[in-house]
Design an enzyme around this catalytic site. Structure first.
Site, PDB file in Angstrom:
ATOM      1  N   GLY A  13       9.139 -15.303 -11.448  1.00 47.95           N
ATOM      2  CA  GLY A  13       9.576 -14.097 -10.738  1.00 47.95           C
ATOM      3  C   GLY A  13      10.561 -14.404  -9.625  1.00 47.95           C
ATOM      4  N   ASP A  61      -1.333 -15.358 -19.278  1.00 48.09           N
ATOM      5  CA  ASP A  61      -1.738 -14.305 -18.346  1.00 48.09           C
ATOM      6  C   ASP A  61      -2.854 -14.848 -17.455  1.00 48.09           C
ATOM      7  N   LYS A  87       4.054  -5.228  -8.291  1.00 42.85           N
ATOM      8  CA  LYS A  87       4.425  -5.036  -6.884  1.00 42.85           C
ATOM      9  C   LYS A  87       5.110  -3.718  -6.555  1.00 42.85           C
ATOM     10  N   SER A 127       1.073  -9.151   1.798  1.00 45.09           N
ATOM     11  CA  SER A 127       2.214  -8.299   2.132  1.00 45.09           C
ATOM     12  C   SER A 127       1.954  -7.588   3.447  1.00 45.09           C
ATOM     13  N   TYR A 151      -1.115  -0.298  -4.375  1.00 47.73           N
ATOM     14  CA  TYR A 151      -0.591  -1.674  -4.357  1.00 47.73           C
ATOM     15  C   TYR A 151      -1.091  -2.410  -3.113  1.00 47.73           C
ATOM     16  N   LYS A 155      -3.749  -5.828  -2.453  1.00 49.10           N
ATOM     17  CA  LYS A 155      -3.517  -7.019  -1.623  1.00 49.10           C
ATOM     18  C   LYS A 155      -4.645  -7.183  -0.604  1.00 49.10           C
ATOM     19  N   TYR A 185       4.092 -11.190   3.665  1.00 53.52           N
ATOM     20  CA  TYR A 185       5.554 -11.138   3.678  1.00 53.52           C
ATOM     21  C   TYR A 185       6.024  -9.816   4.249  1.00 53.52           C
ATOM     22  N   PHE A 186       7.117  -9.868   4.988  1.00 55.06           N
ATOM     23  CA  PHE A 186       7.791  -8.646   5.404  1.00 55.06           C
ATOM     24  C   PHE A 186       8.794  -8.283   4.287  1.00 55.06           C
ATOM     25  N   ASN A 206      14.041  -0.163  -6.786  1.00 54.50           N
ATOM     26  CA  ASN A 206      13.340   0.642  -5.781  1.00 54.50           C
ATOM     27  C   ASN A 206      13.735   0.211  -4.385  1.00 54.50           C
ATOM     28  N   LEU A 208      15.873  -1.570  -1.143  1.00 55.76           N
ATOM     29  CA  LEU A 208      17.183  -1.293  -0.566  1.00 55.76           C
ATOM     30  C   LEU A 208      18.276  -2.275  -1.007  1.00 55.76           C
ATOM     31  N   ARG A 304      11.682   9.258   2.003  1.00 57.63           N
ATOM     32  CA  ARG A 304      10.899   8.893   0.805  1.00 57.63           C
ATOM     33  C   ARG A 304       9.415   8.944   1.185  1.00 57.63           C
TER      34      ARG A 304
HETATM   35  P1  NAD Z   1       8.130 -10.528  -9.365  1.00 57.47           P
HETATM   36  O1  NAD Z   1       7.656  -9.358 -10.172  1.00 57.47           O
HETATM   37  O2  NAD Z   1       9.556 -10.916  -9.458  1.00 57.47           O
HETATM   38  O3  NAD Z   1       7.227 -11.798  -9.707  1.00 57.47           O
HETATM   39  C1  NAD Z   1       5.877 -11.695 -10.086  1.00 57.47           C
HETATM   40  C2  NAD Z   1       5.698 -12.561 -11.320  1.00 57.47           C
HETATM   41  O4  NAD Z   1       4.330 -12.505 -11.717  1.00 57.47           O
HETATM   42  C3  NAD Z   1       6.544 -12.080 -12.499  1.00 57.47           C
HETATM   43  O5  NAD Z   1       7.243 -13.187 -13.034  1.00 57.47           O
HETATM   44  C4  NAD Z   1       5.511 -11.554 -13.492  1.00 57.47           C
HETATM   45  O6  NAD Z   1       5.932 -11.748 -14.819  1.00 57.47           O
HETATM   46  C5  NAD Z   1       4.290 -12.372 -13.130  1.00 57.47           C
HETATM   47  N1  NAD Z   1       3.000 -11.738 -13.450  1.00 57.47           N
HETATM   48  C6  NAD Z   1       2.577 -10.501 -13.094  1.00 57.47           C
HETATM   49  N2  NAD Z   1       1.340 -10.299 -13.564  1.00 57.47           N
HETATM   50  C7  NAD Z   1       0.965 -11.427 -14.206  1.00 57.47           C
HETATM   51  C8  NAD Z   1      -0.201 -11.824 -14.894  1.00 57.47           C
HETATM   52  N3  NAD Z   1      -1.252 -10.996 -15.033  1.00 57.47           N
HETATM   53  N4  NAD Z   1      -0.252 -13.056 -15.429  1.00 57.47           N
HETATM   54  C9  NAD Z   1       0.791 -13.894 -15.313  1.00 57.47           C
HETATM   55  N5  NAD Z   1       1.934 -13.572 -14.681  1.00 57.47           N
HETATM   56  C10 NAD Z   1       2.022 -12.346 -14.133  1.00 57.47           C
HETATM   57  O7  NAD Z   1       7.723 -10.234  -7.847  1.00 57.47           O
HETATM   58  P2  NAD Z   1       8.118 -11.037  -6.525  1.00 57.47           P
HETATM   59  O8  NAD Z   1       8.996 -10.157  -5.716  1.00 57.47           O
HETATM   60  O9  NAD Z   1       8.543 -12.394  -6.855  1.00 57.47           O
HETATM   61  O10 NAD Z   1       6.710 -11.049  -5.800  1.00 57.47           O
HETATM   62  C11 NAD Z   1       5.837 -12.158  -5.882  1.00 57.47           C
HETATM   63  C12 NAD Z   1       4.561 -11.838  -5.122  1.00 57.47           C
HETATM   64  O11 NAD Z   1       4.892 -11.523  -3.772  1.00 57.47           O
HETATM   65  C13 NAD Z   1       3.819 -10.630  -5.670  1.00 57.47           C
HETATM   66  O12 NAD Z   1       2.432 -10.900  -5.604  1.00 57.47           O
HETATM   67  C14 NAD Z   1       4.186  -9.527  -4.720  1.00 57.47           C
HETATM   68  O13 NAD Z   1       3.189  -8.540  -4.653  1.00 57.47           O
HETATM   69  C15 NAD Z   1       4.321 -10.286  -3.411  1.00 57.47           C
HETATM   70  N6  NAD Z   1       5.178  -9.603  -2.438  1.00 57.47           N
HETATM   71  C16 NAD Z   1       6.471  -9.294  -2.790  1.00 57.47           C
HETATM   72  C17 NAD Z   1       7.275  -8.615  -1.880  1.00 57.47           C
HETATM   73  C18 NAD Z   1       8.685  -8.228  -2.242  1.00 57.47           C
HETATM   74  O14 NAD Z   1       9.262  -7.362  -1.565  1.00 57.47           O
HETATM   75  N7  NAD Z   1       9.305  -8.829  -3.275  1.00 57.47           N
HETATM   76  C19 NAD Z   1       6.791  -8.267  -0.606  1.00 57.47           C
HETATM   77  C20 NAD Z   1       5.489  -8.624  -0.284  1.00 57.47           C
HETATM   78  C21 NAD Z   1       4.685  -9.300  -1.209  1.00 57.47           C
HETATM   79  N1  UFG Z   2      15.719   2.684   1.428  1.00 61.47           N
HETATM   80  C1  UFG Z   2      16.733   3.613   1.309  1.00 61.47           C
HETATM   81  N2  UFG Z   2      17.281   3.804   0.071  1.00 61.47           N
HETATM   82  C2  UFG Z   2      16.884   3.118  -1.030  1.00 61.47           C
HETATM   83  C3  UFG Z   2      15.835   2.175  -0.895  1.00 61.47           C
HETATM   84  C4  UFG Z   2      15.279   1.996   0.352  1.00 61.47           C
HETATM   85  O1  UFG Z   2      17.129   4.242   2.273  1.00 61.47           O
HETATM   86  O2  UFG Z   2      17.403   3.368  -2.138  1.00 61.47           O
HETATM   87  C5  UFG Z   2      15.143   2.438   2.762  1.00 61.47           C
HETATM   88  C6  UFG Z   2      13.654   2.744   2.849  1.00 61.47           C
HETATM   89  O3  UFG Z   2      13.441   4.107   3.139  1.00 61.47           O
HETATM   90  C7  UFG Z   2      13.227   1.789   3.959  1.00 61.47           C
HETATM   91  C8  UFG Z   2      14.161   0.580   3.793  1.00 61.47           C
HETATM   92  O4  UFG Z   2      15.276   1.076   3.043  1.00 61.47           O
HETATM   93  O5  UFG Z   2      13.475   2.361   5.212  1.00 61.47           O
HETATM   94  C9  UFG Z   2      13.540  -0.575   3.034  1.00 61.47           C
HETATM   95  O6  UFG Z   2      13.001  -0.092   1.807  1.00 61.47           O
HETATM   96  P1  UFG Z   2      12.533  -1.080   0.640  1.00 61.47           P
HETATM   97  O7  UFG Z   2      12.127  -0.227  -0.511  1.00 61.47           O
HETATM   98  O8  UFG Z   2      13.559  -2.119   0.409  1.00 61.47           O
HETATM   99  O9  UFG Z   2      11.288  -1.830   1.278  1.00 61.47           O
HETATM  100  P2  UFG Z   2       9.907  -1.246   1.856  1.00 61.47           P
HETATM  101  O10 UFG Z   2       9.827  -1.622   3.292  1.00 61.47           O
HETATM  102  O11 UFG Z   2       9.718   0.163   1.505  1.00 61.47           O
HETATM  103  O12 UFG Z   2       8.836  -2.065   1.005  1.00 61.47           O
HETATM  104  C10 UFG Z   2       8.926  -3.471   0.764  1.00 61.47           C
HETATM  105  C11 UFG Z   2       8.278  -3.798  -0.559  1.00 61.47           C
HETATM  106  C12 UFG Z   2       6.800  -3.524  -0.480  1.00 61.47           C
HETATM  107  C13 UFG Z   2       6.219  -4.289   0.660  1.00 61.47           C
HETATM  108  C14 UFG Z   2       6.924  -3.948   1.942  1.00 61.47           C
HETATM  109  C15 UFG Z   2       6.407  -4.798   3.074  1.00 61.47           C
HETATM  110  O13 UFG Z   2       8.841  -3.004  -1.586  1.00 61.47           O
HETATM  111  O14 UFG Z   2       6.176  -3.962  -1.657  1.00 61.47           O
HETATM  112  O15 UFG Z   2       8.327  -4.190   1.789  1.00 61.47           O
HETATM  113  O16 UFG Z   2       6.442  -6.132   2.729  1.00 61.47           O
HETATM  114  F1  UFG Z   2       4.915  -3.955   0.777  1.00 61.47           F
END
Ligand code: NAD
Ligand code: UFG
Length: 349
Positions: A13, A61, A87, A127, A151, A155, A185-186, A206, A208, A304
């Site tokens: 991922g 898996d 996520k 998260s 979600y 966590k 993570y932020f 989804n 920004l 949103r």
């Molecule tokens: P991602 O979807 O790119 O990576 C997650 C990976 O896990 C993918 O490759 C997916 O195929 C794999 N996966 C999911 N379910 C599985 C399962 N049951 N068995 C095996 N593999 C599985 O997401 P990411 O952005 O790399 O996020 C990684 C982790 O960090 C996640 O747990 C997510 O919740 C957490 N996180 C992400 C963000 C963010 O904004 N990206 C913020 C906070 C926390």
């Molecule tokens: N935003 C827009 N337009 C868009 C997308 C986002 O204006 O098309 C705005 C949102 O309203 C927010 C900011 O941009 O104010 C950031 O939005 P993101 O969707 O990029 O991120 P979030 O803070 O909503 O959420 C992310 C991850 C969550 C995680 C959270 C805290 O998607 O999974 O950060 O780590 F939980």
């Protein structure tokens, strides 16, 4: 040279692939388990291209106990970094059971397999979303957890489960305790500086930054800025954006900490991984325009549902106990996002 082996769940991922690069470059052996439900194996090929090193990949898996038992039998795993999970906040509201099953049950199967294999060092992807709406917009680890969507609740539940498992073994197996870092993570953005790996969202993004970069490259017509009437200086939402490479370096620092005196008696500790300061949506749009020279077509749209006005990390515990802080700048985050987008306009396809 480090000869430890790390099992990276979800290693194909976005964040996991960047972690694999940093781990390989730091000398760890890397084993990945991923079912590729939200990623492509090409990401792992690119990881090997960047590092010139190989990793072991199991397409499986984490909910499959036999597959996990086989991995722990085949590989001498020292530590697990657990990224695998679903996520998307909106999707979790529509399909909550799928999220509980994949994230919570999947983590249970993993923890059980680790217990069976006597592997008890774990770094978990949590998260900032676990905080919900705490007393201050600068989040501190001791704040109560009150996630506001399924979600986030997955966590928080996994965190609770890990705290319970750790506490139980500290009582009954003090000689062989769990050592667990919960990394909250932020907002991870950016990509590896090579532009070879990055975030490859399925369909319309989804988040920004992927949205902005797809507008910049012409795949999407216009960014909707969700709300300009928040109580922030420019009225748009404020977040703590963190470069994905800084973020994954925090995981390596966490492994080091788990093996230090601090965790000698075991334990389960949460750490915020953020920069400690926020940028608004319009700050991000302007930075993107300045660094890339592109114009971002945007309009102001309604808020949103479920978004908070502002939050950012207090990252001082991670500095104190993990010796970690962010190093990259906003310009790095934008430039690296853009390098990935322009080199891979269709993602990994
Ligand atoms: P991602 O979807 O790119 O990576 C997650 C990976 O896990 C993918 O490759 C997916 O195929 C794999 N996966 C999911 N379910 C599985 C399962 N049951 N068995 C095996 N593999 C599985 O997401 P990411 O952005 O790399 O996020 C990684 C982790 O960090 C996640 O747990 C997510 O919740 C957490 N996180 C992400 C963000 C963010 O904004 N990206 C913020 C906070 C926390
Ligand atoms: N935003 C827009 N337009 C868009 C997308 C986002 O204006 O098309 C705005 C949102 O309203 C927010 C900011 O941009 O104010 C950031 O939005 P993101 O969707 O990029 O991120 P979030 O803070 O909503 O959420 C992310 C991850 C969550 C995680 C959270 C805290 O998607 O999974 O950060 O780590 F939980």
């Amino acid at each position: 040279m480090n000869s430890q082996t790390v099992l990276v769940t979800g290693g194909a991922g976005y964040i996991g692939s960047h972690a694999c690069v940093e781990l390989l470059q730091a000398g760890f052996n890397v084993v990945v388990v991923d079912n590729l439900c939200n990623s492509k194996s090409e990401a792992l090929a690119r990881v090997q291209q960047i590092t010139g090193k190989t990793l072991q990949f199991y397409q499986a898996d984490i909910r499959d106990p036999l597959a996990l038992a086989n991995i722990f039998e085949q590989e001498a795993i020292d530590t697990v970094i657990h990224f695998a999970g679903l996520k998307a906040v909106g999707e979790s509201c529509q399909q909550p059971l799928r999220y509980y099953e994949n994230n919570v049950y999947g983590s249970m199967v993993l923890i059980e397999a680790m217990q069976q294999a006597n592997v008890k060092q774990l770094v978990f992807s949590s998260s900032a979303t676990v905080y919900g709406e705490p007393p201050s917009v600068q989040y501190v680890e001791h704040f109560p957890l009150s996630p506001i969507n399924p979600y986030g609740r997955t966590k928080a539940m996994i965190e609770d489960m890990l705290r319970d498992v750790s506490a139980a073994d500290q009582l009954v197996k003090p000689e062989n305790p769990w050592k667990i870092a919960l990394l909250r993570y932020f907002n991870p953005i950016g990509a590896h500086a090579s532009g070879l790996i990055g975030e490859d969202p399925n369909g319309i993004p989804n988040n920004l930054m992927p949205y902005v970069s797809q507008v910049a490259i012409g795949k999407l017509a216009q960014l909707s800025v969700f709300g300009d009437d928040y109580p922030t200086p420019d009225g748009t939402g404020i977040r703590d954006y963190i470069h994905v490479v800084d973020l994954v370096k925090g995981h390596i620092k966490a492994i080091t900490a788990l093996q230090s005196d601090k965790f000698a008696a075991g334990g389960c500790q949460a750490y915020n991984l953020g920069a400690g300061k926020g940028y608004s949506v319009l700050d991000m749009v302007k930075a993107f325009e300045r660094v890339t020279g592109q114009t971002i077509n945007y309009k102001i749209a309604p808020r949103r549902a479920g978004d908070l006005a502002e939050f950012f990390a207090d990252p001082s515990l991670a500095l104190q106990e993990l010796d970690w802080q962010v190093e990259k700048t906003l310009d790095d985050m934008v430039a690296d996002t853009w390098a990935w987008q322009t080199k891979n306009p269709q993602g990994y396809q």
